[in-house]
Scaffold this motif. Sequence first.
Motif, PDB file in Angstrom:
ATOM      1  N   PHE A  63       0.833  -1.207   0.000  1.00 64.93           N
ATOM      2  CA  PHE A  63       0.000   0.000   0.000  1.00 64.93           C
ATOM      3  C   PHE A  63       0.868   1.258   0.000  1.00 64.93           C
ATOM      4  CE2 PHE A  63      -2.532   3.371   1.834  1.00 64.93           C
ATOM      5  CZ  PHE A  63      -3.730   3.245   1.146  1.00 64.93           C
ATOM      6  N   LEU A  64       1.866   1.286   0.867  1.00 66.05           N
ATOM      7  CA  LEU A  64       2.730   2.457   0.952  1.00 66.05           C
ATOM      8  C   LEU A  64       3.543   2.644  -0.330  1.00 66.05           C
ATOM      9  CD1 LEU A  64       3.705   4.811   2.636  1.00 66.05           C
ATOM     10  CD2 LEU A  64       5.331   3.279   3.739  1.00 66.05           C
ATOM     11  N   ALA A  65       4.058   1.560  -0.877  1.00 71.29           N
ATOM     12  CA  ALA A  65       4.829   1.645  -2.118  1.00 71.29           C
ATOM     13  C   ALA A  65       3.962   2.161  -3.266  1.00 71.29           C
ATOM     14  CB  ALA A  65       5.416   0.279  -2.475  1.00 71.29           C
ATOM     15  N   THR A  66       2.751   1.657  -3.345  1.00 74.41           N
ATOM     16  CA  THR A  66       1.824   2.121  -4.383  1.00 74.41           C
ATOM     17  C   THR A  66       1.510   3.599  -4.179  1.00 74.41           C
ATOM     18  OG1 THR A  66       0.863  -0.092  -4.472  1.00 74.41           O
ATOM     19  CG2 THR A  66      -0.410   1.660  -5.471  1.00 74.41           C
ATOM     20  N   ALA A  67       1.309   4.002  -2.927  1.00 72.11           N
ATOM     21  CA  ALA A  67       1.005   5.401  -2.631  1.00 72.11           C
ATOM     22  C   ALA A  67       2.184   6.318  -2.962  1.00 72.11           C
ATOM     23  CB  ALA A  67       0.619   5.547  -1.163  1.00 72.11           C
ATOM     24  N   ILE A  68       3.411   5.860  -2.707  1.00 72.06           N
ATOM     25  CA  ILE A  68       4.591   6.668  -3.022  1.00 72.06           C
ATOM     26  C   ILE A  68       4.680   6.900  -4.524  1.00 72.06           C
ATOM     27  CG2 ILE A  68       7.126   6.661  -3.076  1.00 72.06           C
ATOM     28  CD1 ILE A  68       6.956   5.209  -0.299  1.00 72.06           C
ATOM     29  N   VAL A  69       4.557   5.831  -5.290  1.00 71.29           N
ATOM     30  CA  VAL A  69       4.624   5.959  -6.749  1.00 71.29           C
ATOM     31  C   VAL A  69       3.493   6.860  -7.252  1.00 71.29           C
ATOM     32  CG1 VAL A  69       4.384   4.707  -8.933  1.00 71.29           C
ATOM     33  CG2 VAL A  69       5.820   3.787  -7.110  1.00 71.29           C
ATOM     34  N   LEU A  70       2.313   6.647  -6.739  1.00 71.85           N
ATOM     35  CA  LEU A  70       1.159   7.447  -7.152  1.00 71.85           C
ATOM     36  C   LEU A  70       1.327   8.907  -6.740  1.00 71.85           C
ATOM     37  CD1 LEU A  70      -1.578   7.416  -8.500  1.00 71.85           C
ATOM     38  CD2 LEU A  70      -2.570   6.645  -6.358  1.00 71.85           C
ATOM     39  N   GLY A  71       1.816   9.143  -5.535  1.00 77.63           N
ATOM     40  CA  GLY A  71       2.015  10.513  -5.069  1.00 77.63           C
ATOM     41  C   GLY A  71       3.034  11.268  -5.899  1.00 77.63           C
ATOM     42  N   VAL A  72       4.141  10.623  -6.207  1.00 75.62           N
ATOM     43  CA  VAL A  72       5.158  11.279  -7.031  1.00 75.62           C
ATOM     44  C   VAL A  72       4.633  11.496  -8.445  1.00 75.62           C
ATOM     45  CG1 VAL A  72       7.465  11.041  -8.034  1.00 75.62           C
ATOM     46  CG2 VAL A  72       7.080  10.456  -5.642  1.00 75.62           C
ATOM     47  N   ALA A  73       3.906  10.525  -8.970  1.00 76.74           N
ATOM     48  CA  ALA A  73       3.325  10.689 -10.308  1.00 76.74           C
ATOM     49  C   ALA A  73       2.349  11.868 -10.322  1.00 76.74           C
ATOM     50  CB  ALA A  73       2.623   9.406 -10.746  1.00 76.74           C
ATOM     51  N   ALA A  74       1.568  12.013  -9.271  1.00 73.70           N
ATOM     52  CA  ALA A  74       0.612  13.125  -9.194  1.00 73.70           C
ATOM     53  C   ALA A  74       1.341  14.459  -9.029  1.00 73.70           C
ATOM     54  CB  ALA A  74      -0.358  12.910  -8.039  1.00 73.70           C
ATOM     55  N   TYR A  75       2.386  14.471  -8.214  1.00 70.85           N
ATOM     56  CA  TYR A  75       3.105  15.702  -7.916  1.00 70.85           C
ATOM     57  C   TYR A  75       3.881  16.222  -9.126  1.00 70.85           C
ATOM     58  CZ  TYR A  75       6.255  18.960  -5.590  1.00 70.85           C
ATOM     59  OH  TYR A  75       6.955  20.075  -5.223  1.00 70.85           O
ATOM     60  N   THR A  76       4.411  15.320  -9.932  1.00 69.63           N
ATOM     61  CA  THR A  76       5.302  15.722 -11.024  1.00 69.63           C
ATOM     62  C   THR A  76       4.602  15.877 -12.375  1.00 69.63           C
ATOM     63  OG1 THR A  76       5.917  13.419 -11.418  1.00 69.63           O
ATOM     64  CG2 THR A  76       7.331  14.693  -9.942  1.00 69.63           C
ATOM     65  N   ASN A  77       3.312  15.625 -12.423  1.00 65.56           N
ATOM     66  CA  ASN A  77       2.605  15.722 -13.701  1.00 65.56           C
ATOM     67  C   ASN A  77       1.416  16.664 -13.571  1.00 65.56           C
ATOM     68  OD1 ASN A  77       3.809  13.590 -15.624  1.00 65.56           O
ATOM     69  ND2 ASN A  77       3.673  12.561 -13.661  1.00 65.56           N
ATOM     70  N   THR A  78       1.253  17.514 -14.559  1.00 67.95           N
ATOM     71  CA  THR A  78       0.120  18.440 -14.540  1.00 67.95           C
ATOM     72  C   THR A  78      -1.108  17.840 -15.213  1.00 67.95           C
ATOM     73  OG1 THR A  78       0.943  19.466 -16.569  1.00 67.95           O
ATOM     74  CG2 THR A  78       1.583  20.487 -14.471  1.00 67.95           C
ATOM     75  N   SER A  79      -0.931  16.765 -15.925  1.00 65.56           N
ATOM     76  CA  SER A  79      -2.032  16.105 -16.613  1.00 65.56           C
ATOM     77  C   SER A  79      -2.398  14.814 -15.880  1.00 65.56           C
ATOM     78  CB  SER A  79      -1.613  15.781 -18.053  1.00 65.56           C
ATOM     79  OG  SER A  79      -2.447  14.801 -18.620  1.00 65.56           O
TER      80      SER A  79
ATOM     81  N   SER B  14       9.834   1.458  -4.533  1.00 69.48           N
ATOM     82  CA  SER B  14       9.000   2.612  -4.869  1.00 69.48           C
ATOM     83  C   SER B  14       9.804   3.914  -4.825  1.00 69.48           C
ATOM     84  CB  SER B  14       7.783   2.709  -3.942  1.00 69.48           C
ATOM     85  OG  SER B  14       8.156   3.083  -2.639  1.00 69.48           O
ATOM     86  N   PHE B  15      10.724   4.032  -3.865  1.00 69.00           N
ATOM     87  CA  PHE B  15      11.581   5.223  -3.831  1.00 69.00           C
ATOM     88  C   PHE B  15      12.473   5.286  -5.055  1.00 69.00           C
ATOM     89  CE2 PHE B  15      10.726   5.500   0.821  1.00 69.00           C
ATOM     90  CZ  PHE B  15      10.266   6.806   0.819  1.00 69.00           C
ATOM     91  N   ALA B  16      13.040   4.156  -5.448  1.00 70.59           N
ATOM     92  CA  ALA B  16      13.892   4.119  -6.638  1.00 70.59           C
ATOM     93  C   ALA B  16      13.074   4.451  -7.892  1.00 70.59           C
ATOM     94  CB  ALA B  16      14.547   2.745  -6.774  1.00 70.59           C
ATOM     95  N   ILE B  17      11.881   3.906  -7.993  1.00 74.86           N
ATOM     96  CA  ILE B  17      11.014   4.190  -9.136  1.00 74.86           C
ATOM     97  C   ILE B  17      10.670   5.674  -9.181  1.00 74.86           C
ATOM     98  CG2 ILE B  17       8.686   3.833 -10.078  1.00 74.86           C
ATOM     99  CD1 ILE B  17       8.803   1.006  -8.844  1.00 74.86           C
ATOM    100  N   SER B  18      10.426   6.247  -8.033  1.00 72.94           N
ATOM    101  CA  SER B  18      10.034   7.654  -7.969  1.00 72.94           C
ATOM    102  C   SER B  18      11.081   8.574  -8.586  1.00 72.94           C
ATOM    103  CB  SER B  18       9.773   8.066  -6.521  1.00 72.94           C
ATOM    104  OG  SER B  18       8.678   7.353  -6.012  1.00 72.94           O
ATOM    105  N   SER B  19      12.349   8.191  -8.503  1.00 75.92           N
ATOM    106  CA  SER B  19      13.378   9.016  -9.115  1.00 75.92           C
ATOM    107  C   SER B  19      13.297   8.982 -10.631  1.00 75.92           C
ATOM    108  CB  SER B  19      14.765   8.584  -8.649  1.00 75.92           C
ATOM    109  OG  SER B  19      15.076   7.311  -9.160  1.00 75.92           O
ATOM    110  N   LEU B  20      12.690   7.939 -11.185  1.00 79.95           N
ATOM    111  CA  LEU B  20      12.515   7.854 -12.644  1.00 79.95           C
ATOM    112  C   LEU B  20      11.379   8.747 -13.134  1.00 79.95           C
ATOM    113  CD1 LEU B  20      12.737   3.974 -13.106  1.00 79.95           C
ATOM    114  CD2 LEU B  20      14.524   5.650 -13.565  1.00 79.95           C
TER     115      LEU B  20
END
Length: 130
Positions: free
Chosen positions: A52-68, A122-128
């Motif tokens: 759950f936390l890993a999914t939330a991290i990836v989702l949070g970074v995806a939401a934060y870094t994308n305007t669409s 998830s942290f490593a993915i977030s850097s991508l």
Amino acid sequence: MTIVINIVVSVAVIIVLQLLGMFIFSLMTPFKDLEELKKGNTAVGLALGGKFLATAIVLGVAAYTNTSIWFMMLWFVVGYVILVAAYWIFELVTPGLKISEHLQKGNVAVGILLCCVFIGTSFAISSLII
């Protein structure tokens, strides 16, 4: 008003993606995660919490870094596929350790390790995604 609509739609999409991600993860184990949680299986709780936390991290970074919303969803899918792959790779590189069996038996050490694998990945993915 447009900002409020964008926030409501974004939150709705985030919730749906998080639930979808957890549903897909639940299909990966031969046991029912919620049944194991009802039994008080700490190992499954740790692994599920890590998912759950890993999914939330990836989702949070995806939401934060994308305007669409579409790009957010795309990056979430990419990150999520990598998380699923990490689980299967972890299973492959530990041939003497059947993860799902140990989780179901309540092996807390395996639950903690799997939790950390998911969160670390998830942290490593977030850097991508950035």
